[in-house]
Design a protein around this motif. Structure first.
Motif, short mmCIF file in Angstrom:
data_model
loop_
_atom_site.label_atom_id
_atom_site.label_comp_id
_atom_site.label_asym_id
_atom_site.label_seq_id
_atom_site.Cartn_x
_atom_site.Cartn_y
_atom_site.Cartn_z
N TYR A 140 34.24 -8.26 -23.20
CA TYR A 140 34.68 -8.39 -21.82
C TYR A 140 33.49 -8.66 -20.89
N CYS A 141 32.38 -7.99 -21.16
CA CYS A 141 31.16 -8.21 -20.36
C CYS A 141 30.64 -9.64 -20.54
N VAL A 142 30.67 -10.13 -21.78
CA VAL A 142 30.22 -11.49 -22.04
C VAL A 142 31.14 -12.50 -21.36
N ILE A 143 32.45 -12.24 -21.38
CA ILE A 143 33.41 -13.12 -20.70
C ILE A 143 33.09 -13.18 -19.21
N TRP A 144 32.83 -12.03 -18.61
CA TRP A 144 32.45 -12.01 -17.19
C TRP A 144 31.14 -12.75 -16.95
N LEU A 145 30.16 -12.54 -17.84
CA LEU A 145 28.85 -13.15 -17.68
C LEU A 145 28.93 -14.67 -17.71
N VAL A 146 29.59 -15.23 -18.72
CA VAL A 146 29.60 -16.69 -18.87
C VAL A 146 30.45 -17.34 -17.78
N ASN A 147 31.57 -16.72 -17.42
CA ASN A 147 32.42 -17.30 -16.39
C ASN A 147 31.81 -17.20 -15.01
N VAL A 148 31.25 -16.05 -14.67
CA VAL A 148 30.61 -15.89 -13.36
C VAL A 148 29.39 -16.80 -13.24
N THR A 149 28.66 -17.00 -14.34
CA THR A 149 27.51 -17.90 -14.33
C THR A 149 27.94 -19.32 -13.96
N ILE A 150 29.01 -19.81 -14.59
CA ILE A 150 29.51 -21.15 -14.26
C ILE A 150 30.02 -21.21 -12.83
N ILE A 151 30.77 -20.20 -12.41
CA ILE A 151 31.34 -20.17 -11.06
C ILE A 151 30.24 -20.20 -10.01
N MET A 152 29.25 -19.31 -10.15
CA MET A 152 28.18 -19.23 -9.15
C MET A 152 27.31 -20.47 -9.16
N THR A 153 27.07 -21.05 -10.34
CA THR A 153 26.28 -22.28 -10.43
C THR A 153 26.95 -23.40 -9.66
N ILE A 154 28.25 -23.54 -9.80
CA ILE A 154 28.98 -24.60 -9.10
C ILE A 154 29.05 -24.33 -7.60
N ILE A 155 29.24 -23.08 -7.22
CA ILE A 155 29.33 -22.74 -5.79
C ILE A 155 27.99 -22.96 -5.09
N VAL A 156 26.91 -22.54 -5.71
CA VAL A 156 25.59 -22.58 -5.07
C VAL A 156 25.04 -23.99 -4.99
N ASP A 157 25.22 -24.79 -6.05
CA ASP A 157 24.65 -26.14 -6.11
C ASP A 157 25.61 -27.14 -5.45
N LYS A 158 25.24 -27.67 -4.31
CA LYS A 158 26.10 -28.62 -3.60
C LYS A 158 26.27 -29.93 -4.35
N ASN A 159 25.33 -30.24 -5.25
CA ASN A 159 25.46 -31.45 -6.07
C ASN A 159 26.63 -31.35 -7.05
N LEU A 160 27.10 -30.14 -7.27
CA LEU A 160 28.21 -29.92 -8.20
C LEU A 160 29.55 -29.81 -7.49
N HIS A 161 29.56 -30.07 -6.20
CA HIS A 161 30.82 -30.00 -5.45
C HIS A 161 31.59 -31.31 -5.60
N GLU A 162 31.90 -31.62 -6.85
CA GLU A 162 32.69 -32.79 -7.22
C GLU A 162 33.97 -32.32 -7.88
#
Length: 310
Positions: free
Chosen positions: A33-55
């Protein structure tokens, strides 16, 4: 007969016989469950923070990861608490809520995968109109309905299940789903048959649309090296995620209805949990490794973090 519908608690029978390795199972489940949170939150935050990924493709991926967290939240906290408890029960309202979350999350997976398939179809097969078709306004509307429709459809099924007169309280699984609650009903209503049938048909056409879009994608990519490269880079991860979701859900649905009850309880539990473990864990990893922009952004962030604390 006046008392058959007055059932306030259900018994979850899936964890019977796990007392000897309950602590080990709890530790492994918590780690997953911790790994699920880690990998999903990593992708979510990466997309939110990087404006180049707002596609569109990355926005849909972000929502897919959010849905993964939403669905697993309906199972893992309750399952972990059951592993630490000697009694495995759930309230009638809690059972309906858990079934609603798991069903709506599975349906939202298909809705979001359809949007991702449509996005790839337009990007590869109709690139000249891509930016006019995939505007921010249209993406917002599509995402709104991708979340709203599963919630509404599953809510109707849940309401129908909640009004059924029940003649039992034994759930032969480690979590609740509407199908198993419906099997406890004293008699089947027309609504309890029609609504699930409509929902299954509705999402079957989702799969048909995805198959149709990929037939066009593959046909378009066969004779173009540029399109083949685009397919391998962005379409292949989506196709792998789609196969994982469809296989896991189809396997679970078929096992619920036709599976043997003579299998060991541990095997039955794994079959019950696999669609709550494999897609939420594997899908973000596939996208994280395969999509160059996300992979480079994550590696860059880790590199900066390492140098900050080094």
């Amino acid at each position: 007969m006046d008392n058959v519908s007055v059932i306030t608690m259900f018994t979850l029978a899936g964890l019977n016989g796990t007392a000897n390795y309950r602590v080990t199972l709890f530790a492994l489940t918590l780690l997953c469950y911790c790994v699920i949170w880690l990998v999903n939150v990593t992708i979510i935050m990466t997309i939110i923070v990087d404006k180049n990924l707002h596609e569109p493709m990355y926005i849909f991926l972000c929502n897919l990861c959010i849905n993964g967290l939403y669905g697993t939240a309906g199972f893992y906290p309750k399952f972990l608490s059951d592993l630490l408890s000697s009694t495995h029960v759930i309230s009638h309202a809690g059972c309906l809520l858990q079934g609603f979350v798991l069903h709506s999350s599975a349906c939202a997976d298909f809705s979001l995968l359809v949007l991702m398939a449509f996005d790839r179809y337009v990007a590869v097969c109709r690139p000249l109109v891509y930016h006019s078709v995939m505007t921010k306004e249209k993406i917002s509307v599509c995402l709104f309905f991708a979340w709203l429709l599963p919630i509404c459809l599953v809510l109707m099924s849940t309401i129908t299940t909640s009004t059924s007169r029940l003649c039992g309280s034994h759930i032969p699984k480690i979590y609740c789903i509407n199908f198993l609650i419906g099997k406890l009903a004293c008699s089947a209503s027309i609504a309890s048959i029609i609504i699930p049938a409509f929902n299954y048909t509705f999402y079957f056409f989702h799969v048909i649309f995805i198959v149709w879009s990929y037939m066009h994608l593959i046909r378009k990519c066969i004779f173009s090296s540029e399109n083949r490269s685009k397919f391998m880079q962005t379409c292949l991860p989506h196709l792998l995620c789609l196969i994982i979701v469809v296989v896991c859900l189809l396997f679970d649905l078929l096992y619920i209805r036709f599976g043997s009850k003579e299998l060991p309880q541990g095997v039955q539990n794994f079959m019950a949990i696999e669609f709550l473990l494999i897609p939420p864990l594997i899908n973000p990893i596939i996208y994280g490794f395969k999509l160059t922009q996300i992979r480079n952004r994550i590696i860059g962030s880790l590199f900066c973090l390492f140098h900050t604390y080094a």
